[in-house]
Design a protein around this motif. Structure first.
Motif: not given
Lengths: 424, 424
Positions: A94-111
């Motif tokens: 899969p497109a890399s961003w599509w597969a991985g976008y929740p990681n950015e939010h998790a690492q930023a401590g987002d809800a």
């Protein structure tokens, strides 16, 4: 509670949707002031048809001081079309961003919030190998965010919003709009949205579950034993296990509720100490297929036999994801009356099914079900017996005919659940 | 062509949507076998309500051999809510993946399609500073993909799919469903979908435009001069400019059509050689606001005065994006009868407006409008006079009352457009 009449009449009003959204935002994901919120439809099934509810959630999140609400929708028809027609070589890439976008939010401590309205049989008839190829690729990429979620590093939650496609599976004899109205009313009832003050009702209910969990932790059982039709099993518990329930506390020290509704208390089995046979008492959705009539046989914690009367291939594909997918990561006890049970509806969605019946999960354990587990590495957790995997899937085996006992280190037993009710 | 009856009756049939989708996929974005397709709703306004058409596009893309179709939807209500309520500090700091995902597709050489159904006044009344803060942040991040798009490094296209929100702006006196039906019929007519063989009709029409563009290139004008009510301007052309039109050729040597419909021929103005005054003849949508009654005054290529009777702040914010936003990157000529013009509809969407009237674009020039420009750096292109910017926005100034002349190096002139028709 008295007799409940479910599902007569119309779709929920805007006021009901707003009350449910407020509950999900304030008690469920508990958005902190200044925090960003991700509503992740690719992981969770936020169908386009969930938009009217999601818009209420977004408004409630801004009301709560949320700084930014990011919503990714899932077009269920396109999801199915993709699994049917995508090139074989594209499935595991899969497109890399599509597969991985929740990681950015998790690492930023987002809800993070899942709003699930998916058709439980969306992928019926699609080759399980194709679904597994893509799901495994995305799962591997999302290991980062999954691990942070399971450690409660930040506040997250999972709620449902009925769609016509889902409702028509639950009430196949109704017209789609009527089915959707019935399912909405069942969801709102299960989530206590009809209470005079749903937020207060949940805070009180969660406190009771937390109390029950603390009592179980204090009893230091080494195993649970369950017995009933087709089920005879001893589920060893992990060393230093802790019972959870009634919501969670994130790394910032503030509470949230990972599931709404929630009626369970749960802990970590020992990955090597499960012996016997477990028979399912409810169908389970696995990657867009319904698996029914399953039985699992365990030896030294490993699933050595898995059968199902329907959907066996989907079950086998899931168990083949990795070594940990063939071992248990959670055991949960559910007892007594609850609004979810009162609905009498077979929701075909784990969020509800897991709150009417005792269950296990194959796959990863929650680090928070081990003492001081949030800050322990996965290999440390494994030494306590807590399992690891890319997957975590609930499988229901509880019923009033299945009794559950707590086993002490000296082999003595206490009855925990008798005829579907707490024994103590 | 004869008199056209637009918009009586029902929403388009599935067969009409399928025919339009096939046209967009085969002639517009021209998906190559084995190629992935991104439908980018955040950049382009793929409203949730476009889903029925987008599903046809996805099916057509797989029919054409596409390997994977990735669709990102835009919930227009959430977009507006976000601009209204997002924290000030969050506006210029979008999630990194959200701001940048098209770059991955552009760098992989994927096909890219915009399906636009956005409400042209979606952000009416929202502070233009707030919209500009986020738009500029995303624009800066998307410089990579924007540059590759403008070089035709891969095949891309822009098509529209009417939604009730858009249609209600165009036909405010109609009920939303009736308005949507009327707008759909206008779009399908403008796109020649009602032709016996739309794909063949487009191939023939594109060939005629390509021929017109080649003739203009051969004439080596140094400037265009336009004269009409409120307009008196000389637009110098870039050194070595090439006229485009009738579709494009991607770096792989294969054709595609960046816009459907397309009725224009266009080239690169010289960024330093524009003098005079230009009066708008159609409203233009800028970031969810409609700007009407605009006039621009140029000196040495720079816009030294910009006024509008409505939406002036949105226009000014756009021109303030960067230095290049105050200079021209494109001049396009449109003449004669066309299906788009026959509809008589004011679409309030640049894709259609730009195909009924001569226009300029403020902002970046297309490298392909300079000889061998695809492989030249932006600083080389700038030395030829081709402008650069984060923005590219079409502004319509043509009408039957505005005549256009080609100016030769010796100062002599040829009439190009007289009373809205080609002079030669």
């Amino acid at each position: 509670m008295g007799v409940v009449t479910i599902g007569e009449g119309a779709l929920p009003t805007e006021a009901q949707l707003a009350a449910y959204a407020r509950l999900v935002v304030e008690v469920g994901v508990a958005v902190r002031p200044g925090q960003r919120l991700l509503i992740d439809g690719i992981s969770g099934g936020a169908a386009l048809e969930c938009a009217p509810f999601i818009r209420h959630v977004a408004a409630a999140a801004y009301d709560a001081g949320g700084s930014d609400v990011v919503v990714v929708y899932d077009d269920q028809a396109l999801r199915r079309l993709g699994f049917e027609r995508m090139a074989d070589r594209s499935l595991p890439e899969p497109a890399s961003w599509w597969a991985g976008y929740p990681n950015e939010h998790a690492q930023a401590g987002d809800a993070m919030l899942t709003v699930d309205g998916s058709d439980p049989r969306l992928l019926h008839g699609v080759a399980a190998t194709r679904v597994a190829a893509r799901t495994a690729a995305r799962g591997a990429r999302l290991r980062v965010s999954q691990d942070l979620v399971m450690r409660d590093a930040f506040n997250w939650s999972y709620a449902c919003a009925p769609t016509p496609a889902w409702a028509s599976r639950v009430f196949p004899d109704d017209e789609p709009e009527g089915a959707t109205a019935r399912l909405w009313h069942a969801v709102l009832h299960a989530c206590r949205v009809n209470a005079a003050d749903p937020v207060a009702a949940w805070r009180s209910h969660l406190a009771q579950l937390t109390d029950r969990a603390a009592q179980l932790t204090a009893r230091r059982f080494v195993a649970l034993r369950a017995e009933g039709p087709g089920t005879a099993i001893e589920i060893g518990l992990a060393d230093g296990h802790v019972w959870g329930g009634g919501g969670a506390v994130a790394a910032d020290g503030l509470p949230f509720a990972p599931n709404l509704p929630t009626e369970e208390v749960f802990t970590a089995p020992h990955r090597l100490r499960v012996h016997g046979r477990l028979r399912g008492t409810a169908p389970v959705e696995i990657r867009g297929e319904i698996v029914e009539g399953w039985t699992l046989v365990f030896r030294d914690g490993l699933i050595v036999e898995a059968t199902a009367t329907d959907g066996q291939e989907s079950l086998e594909r899931l168990l083949a994801t990795d070594d940990g997918a063939r071992r248990l990561g959670e055991v949960a006890l559910v007892a007594g009356a609850s609004p979810t049970r009162e609905t009498g509806v077979c929701f075909q969605n784990a969020l509800f099914e897991e709150n009417v019946a005792c269950h296990v999960a194959v796959g990863a354990a929650y680090p928070t079900t081990i003492a001081d587990g949030r800050d322990r590495s996965r290999s440390e957790l494994e030494r306590s017996g807590a399992n690891d995997s890319l997957v975590h899937l609930d499988l229901m085996w509880g019923s009033p005919e299945v009794d559950v006992f707590g086993v002490r280190a000296d082999g003595s037993e206490d009855p925990l659940l008798v005829a579907g009710e707490w024994a103590t």
